[in-house]
Design an enzyme around this catalytic site. Structure first.
Site: not given
Length: 119
Positions: A41, A70, A89
């Site tokens: 993360r 993000e 991701h």
């Protein structure tokens, strides 16, 4: 660990205890040929400290598919660094998750096309 590893790969959940686990002190302990990989993360890494370490050549490079903020902003220095690899991701690629993404994409497409067709 930081001082002994050529490559440090983070693949953990984000918790209050490991937020900014990789900070300026951690990065300073890494060897100059060291690589940091974060597939965990974004906030596990102090991004400002990482950018500084990369700019100053204190570590050799980084591979990231998660970011502290993000989506990554257009002016983020990480986007311009040759020693950084950025990726998307894919932590949730289970069948149900993929089907949900496809269903939502189709719903949005129909919504837009329906407006263009006067519906």
């Amino acid at each position: 660990v930081a001082a002994q590893a050529d490559i440090t790969c983070l693949a953990c959940a984000l918790t209050p205890e490991n937020t900014h686990l990789v900070n300026a002190a951690f990065l300073a302990a890494m060897p100059t040929h060291g690589l940091l990989i974060n597939v965990a993360r974004g906030p596990v890494v102090d991004e400002a400290a990482l950018i500084a370490a990369l700019q100053e050549g204190r570590i050799a490079g980084a591979g990231l598919d998660v970011f502290e903020t993000e989506p990554l902003t257009a002016d983020n220095p990480l986007k311009r660094m040759e020693q950084v690899v950025l990726g998307s991701h894919n932590a949730n690629n289970g069948r149900k998750a993929v089907e949900a993404v496809h269903a939502n994409t189709l719903k949005n497409l129909v919504s837009v096309l329906g407006q263009d067709l006067g519906r």
